[in-house]
Write an enzyme that holds these catalytic residues in place. Structure first.
Site, PDB file in Angstrom:
ATOM      1  CB  SER A  35      26.702  18.811   2.738  1.00 35.68           C
ATOM      2  OG  SER A  35      25.743  19.866   3.278  1.00 35.68           O
ATOM      3  CE1 TYR A  65      22.411  15.561   5.645  1.00 34.65           C
ATOM      4  CE2 TYR A  65      23.638  17.752   5.762  1.00 34.65           C
ATOM      5  CZ  TYR A  65      23.183  16.664   4.942  1.00 34.65           C
ATOM      6  OH  TYR A  65      22.898  16.744   3.643  1.00 34.65           O
ATOM      7  CB  CYS A  66      27.327  19.168  10.879  1.00 36.61           C
ATOM      8  SG  CYS A  66      27.750  20.903  10.167  1.00 36.61           S
ATOM      9  CE  LYS A 116      25.804  14.477   3.635  1.00 35.57           C
ATOM     10  NZ  LYS A 116      25.849  13.482   2.591  1.00 35.57           N
ATOM     11  CB  THR A 167      16.139  16.802  -2.749  1.00 36.67           C
ATOM     12  OG1 THR A 167      16.613  16.968  -1.918  1.00 36.67           O
ATOM     13  CG2 THR A 167      17.291  17.308  -3.720  1.00 36.67           C
TER      14      THR A 167
HETATM   15  N1  NAI Z   1      18.849  18.437  -0.650  1.00 32.77           N
HETATM   16  C1  NAI Z   1      20.098  19.200  -0.109  1.00 32.77           C
HETATM   17  O1  NAI Z   1      19.820  20.116   0.666  1.00 32.77           O
HETATM   18  C2  NAI Z   1      21.306  18.558   0.122  1.00 32.77           C
HETATM   19  C3  NAI Z   1      21.371  17.344  -0.083  1.00 32.77           C
HETATM   20  N2  NAI Z   1      22.856  16.647   0.097  1.00 32.77           N
HETATM   21  C4  NAI Z   1      23.187  15.406   0.080  1.00 32.77           C
HETATM   22  O2  NAI Z   1      22.602  14.777  -1.036  1.00 32.77           O
HETATM   23  C5  NAI Z   1      22.270  13.336  -1.135  1.00 32.77           C
HETATM   24  C6  NAI Z   1      21.068  13.248  -1.682  1.00 32.77           C
HETATM   25  O3  NAI Z   1      20.242  13.677  -0.974  1.00 32.77           O
HETATM   26  P1  NAI Z   1      18.602  14.364  -1.467  1.00 32.77           P
HETATM   27  O4  NAI Z   1      18.609  14.038  -2.772  1.00 32.77           O
HETATM   28  O5  NAI Z   1      18.579  15.654  -1.091  1.00 32.77           O
HETATM   29  O6  NAI Z   1      17.771  13.508  -0.794  1.00 32.77           O
HETATM   30  P2  NAI Z   1      16.527  12.746  -1.255  1.00 32.77           P
HETATM   31  O7  NAI Z   1      15.635  12.353   0.043  1.00 32.77           O
HETATM   32  O8  NAI Z   1      15.680  13.721  -2.132  1.00 32.77           O
HETATM   33  O9  NAI Z   1      16.968  11.360  -1.578  1.00 32.77           O
HETATM   34  C7  NAI Z   1      17.760  10.508  -0.976  1.00 32.77           C
HETATM   35  C8  NAI Z   1      17.547   9.271  -1.608  1.00 32.77           C
HETATM   36  O10 NAI Z   1      18.432   8.187  -0.811  1.00 32.77           O
HETATM   37  C9  NAI Z   1      17.466   7.182  -0.601  1.00 32.77           C
HETATM   38  N3  NAI Z   1      17.713   6.226   0.613  1.00 32.77           N
HETATM   39  C10 NAI Z   1      17.320   6.878   1.842  1.00 32.77           C
HETATM   40  N4  NAI Z   1      17.785   5.988   2.757  1.00 32.77           N
HETATM   41  C11 NAI Z   1      18.312   4.860   2.190  1.00 32.77           C
HETATM   42  C12 NAI Z   1      18.753   3.530   2.513  1.00 32.77           C
HETATM   43  N5  NAI Z   1      18.853   3.411   4.125  1.00 32.77           N
HETATM   44  N6  NAI Z   1      19.433   2.771   1.549  1.00 32.77           N
HETATM   45  C13 NAI Z   1      19.278   3.234   0.390  1.00 32.77           C
HETATM   46  N7  NAI Z   1      18.497   4.386  -0.281  1.00 32.77           N
HETATM   47  C14 NAI Z   1      18.120   5.326   0.658  1.00 32.77           C
HETATM   48  C15 NAI Z   1      15.930   7.693  -1.060  1.00 32.77           C
HETATM   49  O11 NAI Z   1      15.237   6.432  -1.336  1.00 32.77           O
HETATM   50  C16 NAI Z   1      16.377   8.590  -1.846  1.00 32.77           C
HETATM   51  O12 NAI Z   1      16.217   8.085  -3.270  1.00 32.77           O
HETATM   52  C17 NAI Z   1      22.610  13.117   0.415  1.00 32.77           C
HETATM   53  O13 NAI Z   1      23.795  12.497   0.761  1.00 32.77           O
HETATM   54  C18 NAI Z   1      22.303  14.619   1.071  1.00 32.77           C
HETATM   55  O14 NAI Z   1      22.926  14.357   2.269  1.00 32.77           O
HETATM   56  C19 NAI Z   1      23.794  17.733   0.320  1.00 32.77           C
HETATM   57  C20 NAI Z   1      23.758  18.797   0.415  1.00 32.77           C
HETATM   58  C21 NAI Z   1      22.440  19.643   0.372  1.00 32.77           C
HETATM   59  C1  LIG Z   2      16.920  25.485   7.247  1.00 29.85           C
HETATM   60  C2  LIG Z   2      18.409  25.790   7.194  1.00 29.85           C
HETATM   61  C3  LIG Z   2      19.047  24.474   7.539  1.00 29.85           C
HETATM   62  C4  LIG Z   2      20.580  24.687   7.444  1.00 29.85           C
HETATM   63  C5  LIG Z   2      21.589  23.717   7.365  1.00 29.85           C
HETATM   64  C6  LIG Z   2      22.569  23.955   6.684  1.00 29.85           C
HETATM   65  C7  LIG Z   2      23.188  23.518   5.348  1.00 29.85           C
HETATM   66  C8  LIG Z   2      22.626  21.998   5.218  1.00 29.85           C
HETATM   67  C9  LIG Z   2      22.676  21.349   4.144  1.00 29.85           C
HETATM   68  C10 LIG Z   2      22.508  20.080   3.667  1.00 29.85           C
HETATM   69  O1  LIG Z   2      23.362  19.544   3.214  1.00 29.85           O
HETATM   70  C11 LIG Z   2      20.978  19.684   3.756  1.00 29.85           C
HETATM   71  C12 LIG Z   2      20.345  20.413   4.651  1.00 29.85           C
HETATM   72  C13 LIG Z   2      19.440  19.803   5.708  1.00 29.85           C
HETATM   73  C14 LIG Z   2      19.565  18.640   6.023  1.00 29.85           C
HETATM   74  C15 LIG Z   2      19.228  18.132   7.505  1.00 29.85           C
HETATM   75  C16 LIG Z   2      18.793  17.369   8.014  1.00 29.85           C
HETATM   76  C17 LIG Z   2      18.540  16.008   7.242  1.00 29.85           C
HETATM   77  C18 LIG Z   2      17.719  15.069   7.991  1.00 29.85           C
HETATM   78  C19 LIG Z   2      17.543  14.078   7.248  1.00 29.85           C
HETATM   79  C20 LIG Z   2      16.423  13.170   7.838  1.00 29.85           C
HETATM   80  O2  LIG Z   2      16.312  12.857   8.998  1.00 29.85           O
HETATM   81  O3  LIG Z   2      15.587  12.676   7.277  1.00 29.85           O
END
Ligand code: NAI
Ligand SMILES: CCCCC/C=C\C=C\C(=O)C/C=C\C/C=C\CCCC(=O)O
Length: 193
Positions: A44, A57-58, A61, A94
């Protein structure tokens, strides 16, 4: 965030990524009977910079980014036939990001909704970054930041592979660190004048 939530986040974001990567590599490695290939882990922007709003989280990552880059530096990458890279998305639209609240994120009240909306990239911008890593000739050691406005290689080290050197290519330009990125942005600003 309570203690069990911390443990869960470390397990989900970090431990499972480490275990999954190592397990996949064992199957993929040419020197272990596999076909080779590419492993792209998802970190991230929070794995490149620090955010007071999401300290746990930070930290996971940053660890995912470091773990993947460390694997990419293995001297036996050519024998493995496996390349390792990491994608660092900006916040994206997402379920996870659209559903953040003040339990999951600290000081959320300091970010106006308009700012939150402005920094949220459409998912396509992130998948474009992913596909860039898939389609490059070589991507071992790459750290690719993807957002709505930018797709920037923060590092491109083919340390154990064919080419060697650090670089960031943004539409063809080279840059490898904070200073270089700032210089590049300055050049972009000059060009836009
Ligand atoms: N959406 C954002 O702003 C950002 C997301 N990311 C990273 O991208 C990746 C995907 O995140 P998103 O698509 O945004 O989230 P999301 O919440 O839309 O999707 C996450 C997926 O992980 C699955 N999941 C959750 N817990 C699980 C578990 N215990 N076992 C198996 N599967 C599980 C969920 O079913 C879902 O399909 C994550 O690693 C997230 O940290 C990175 C930067 C920014
Ligand atoms: C509103 C501003 C938040 C700023 C954070 C900066 C960057 C974040 C980048 C990411 O990768 C994703 C952002 C947020 C995730 C934060 C928490 C995850 C919690 C997931 C959960 O507990 O379900």
């Amino acid at each position: 965030m309570n203690e069990s939530a911390i443990e869960k986040m470390v397990a989900l974001n970090l431990t499972s990524t480490i275990r999954g990567t190592l397990m996949a590599a064992e199957h993929m490695r040419k020197d272990k009977g596999g076909h080779g290939g590419r492993i792209i882990n998802i970190s991230s922007i929070a794995g490149l910079e620090e955010f007071a709003m999401v300290p746990v989280y930070c930290s996971t990552k940053h660890a995912v980014r470091a773990f993947t880059s460390a694997l990419a530096m293995a001297p036996d990458i050519p024998l493995q036939g496996v390349e390792y890279a990491v994608l660092c998305p900006s916040p994206a639209a997402t379920d996870m990001f659209l559903n953040i609240d003040d339990v999951k994120v600290r000081h959320l009240d300091t970010v106006p909704p308009s700012v939150r909306q402005a920094v949220t990239a459409p998912v396509e911008c992130i998948t474009r970054g992913f596909m860039k890593l898939v389609s490059l000739d070589q991507m071992n050691g790459a750290i690719l930041y993807a957002s709505q406005t930018e797709m920037t290689f923060r590092r491109m080290d083919n340390v154990g592979g064919v080419t060697k050197g650090r670089g960031v290519t943004k539409e063809g330009s080279i840059c490898c660190g904070r200073r270089e990125r700032e210089e590049e942005r300055e050049r972009d600003r000059e060009r836009e004048k």
